[in-house]
Design a protein around this motif. Structure first.
Motif, short mmCIF file in Angstrom:
data_model
loop_
_atom_site.label_atom_id
_atom_site.label_comp_id
_atom_site.label_asym_id
_atom_site.label_seq_id
_atom_site.Cartn_x
_atom_site.Cartn_y
_atom_site.Cartn_z
N PRO A 49 2.32 61.47 23.11
CA PRO A 49 2.33 60.95 24.47
C PRO A 49 1.54 59.64 24.60
O PRO A 49 0.84 59.29 23.67
CB PRO A 49 1.68 62.09 25.28
CG PRO A 49 0.78 62.77 24.29
CD PRO A 49 1.48 62.65 22.96
N PRO A 50 1.69 58.97 25.79
CA PRO A 50 2.45 59.43 26.95
C PRO A 50 3.92 59.05 26.90
O PRO A 50 4.30 58.06 26.28
CB PRO A 50 1.75 58.70 28.10
CG PRO A 50 1.29 57.41 27.47
CD PRO A 50 0.91 57.76 26.07
N LYS A 53 7.51 59.22 33.04
CA LYS A 53 7.91 60.32 33.92
C LYS A 53 8.94 59.83 34.95
O LYS A 53 8.91 58.68 35.36
CB LYS A 53 6.69 60.89 34.64
CG LYS A 53 5.69 61.55 33.69
CD LYS A 53 4.49 62.11 34.46
CE LYS A 53 3.51 62.77 33.48
NZ LYS A 53 2.31 63.30 34.19
N GLU A 59 8.57 64.56 32.38
CA GLU A 59 8.59 63.61 31.28
C GLU A 59 10.02 63.34 30.80
O GLU A 59 10.82 64.26 30.65
CB GLU A 59 7.75 64.11 30.11
CG GLU A 59 6.25 64.03 30.34
CD GLU A 59 5.45 64.36 29.10
OE1 GLU A 59 6.03 64.97 28.16
OE2 GLU A 59 4.25 64.01 29.05
#
Length: 406
Positions: A49-50, A53, A59
């Motif tokens: 991650p990240p 989103k 996600e």
């Protein structure tokens, strides 16, 4: 409408240096096709991650790493290890202006996708290879990674706490500077090759090396060594030749002060309530301050701890002393200057809805950069490109997909 809107780029590169170069060209208007492996794509798609989103906070499959280097590109998936895939690349190369690749030396030769093979198809092709150590020399076949190059190229020898600081050690940069600078130099080299081709009709081969680039961007450090023969050492956040020119603690954080001349130094200590430090015969000139830095810096640190970072910045800016805060990245994007310059932009994306990106810093008055497309999903444009560029019909495309070629 971009300056390079007439240029077609075939991007066979992965990870950072090559994609950074291709993104620069794309921001300037070039039509960049990013060729990725079917099923997995560029390695950086999985460096997370990240992940980005969507509007519901779920996600997506788009990593933050991938999206920072692949805007304004169209993604196609092609398996270049198979003859049918190689043929697709050759057909695309025949109507491209530039190819960028960062495979190991000679790795594309076995597929017939090296420069000598492709220039037979497109005589004025500009072909840029990016490797760790270049196409020649005893290290040519070694894999090159940014971290290793920062060490080998001398950068880490002058980065980190000063050598007499307890527990000090060499440090790498917080971002992959060897990769990024190589991408920048590669962009410039390609633009030069385009200008040359416009004048002569000739294409050419560009050999870019991370190690060469890292040494080049050592700038005055390299020059100082070549001039004096003395090996530069680490100074941490201080300067070897200017005092005070470093970070200082405040009561609630850190700031940077760059007093580049005696007048600025005097203003610095005066607004701090310690004007006597400007009159002290040990500190009246910069050479004396450099000579006596070990005595002076602790005195200045006692002074700077008496005020907050905000108070210091306000006082020093009013007194025309170069200074600045040390911002975390949240503070960066909340800064009024950054907001005014529209550094952060929002672009529509097929899975994320709206995606936050960093704008190109290149601001041209006649041919401005623009974000025409968000970073692509894997293979998002395969059908479109094969139909548009190579005139494949739906049946041909589906057959290639069934075989795993695309």
């Amino acid at each position: 409408m971009g300056a390079l809107s007439h240029i077609r780029v075939l991007d066979l590169s992965r990870v950072l240096a090559g994609p950074w170069c291709a993104q620069n060209l794309a921001d300037l208007g070039a039509d960049v096709l990013k060729v990725e492996r079917p099923g997995s794509g560029d390695d950086t798609r999985h460096w997370a991650p990240p992940f980005v989103k969507d509007a519901q906070g779920k996600e997506t499959e788009e990593s933050a790493y991938f999206i920072c280097i692949n805007r304004n590109k169209r993604s196609i998936t092609v398996d270049i290890t198979k003859p049918e895939g190689q043929d697709i690349i050759r057909q695309l190369a025949a109507e491209s202006d530039v190819i960028i690749e960062n495979y190991k030396v000679s790795a594309l030769l076995k597929y017939g996708l090296d420069y000598e093979s492709l220039k037979k198809i497109k005589s004025d092709l500009i072909y840029c290879s990016i490797t760790g150590f270049g196409q020649t020399g005893p290290y040519a076949n070694r894999p090159g990674y940014d971290f290793i190059i920062q060490g080998m190229g001398g950068f880490m020898s002058v980065t980190g706490e000063a050598e007499d600081f307890e527990g000090a050690s060499p440090q790498k940069s917080g971002v992959a500077i060897a990769d990024i600078f190589t991408g920048m130099y590669a962009s410039t080299a390609i633009l030069a090759a385009i200008v040359h081709r416009n004048h002569t009709g000739e294409g050419q081969y560009i050999d870019m090396s991370l190690l060469d680039t890292q040494i080049a961007v050592m700038a005055n450090v390299s020059s100082a060594y070549l001039t004096s023969g003395e090996v530069p050492k680490r100074w941490g956040n201080a300067s070897a030749i200017i005092v005070p020119y470093q970070t200082f603690p405040t009561s609630d954080g850190w700031m940077i002060v760059g007093a580049g001349n005696d007048g600025q130094y005097r203003h610095f200590v005066t607004v701090g309530g310690e004007a006597h430090l400007a009159d002290n015969p040990l500190y009246v000139t910069n050479p004396l301050r450099v000579q006596h830095r070990k005595q002076l810096i602790p005195l200045l640190e006692v002074m700077t701890r008496q005020k907050t970072k905000g108070e210091w910045i306000a006082l020093l800016e009013k007194a025309n002393v170069p200074c600045g805060p040390i911002n975390n990245i949240k503070e960066v994007f909340e800064n009024e200057q950054v907001i005014a310059r529209k550094v952060q932009i929002d672009v529509p994306h097929p899975t994320a809805g709206t995606m936050k990106l960093v704008a190109s810093p290149m601001k041209l008055s006649k041919t401005p950069t623009e974000v025409r497309m968000a970073p692509p999903t894997l293979g998002q444009h395969t059908n479109e490109v094969l139909h548009e560029r190579l005139h494949f019909n739906s049946e041909m495309i589906e057959e290639l997909r069934r075989k795993g070629i695309i």
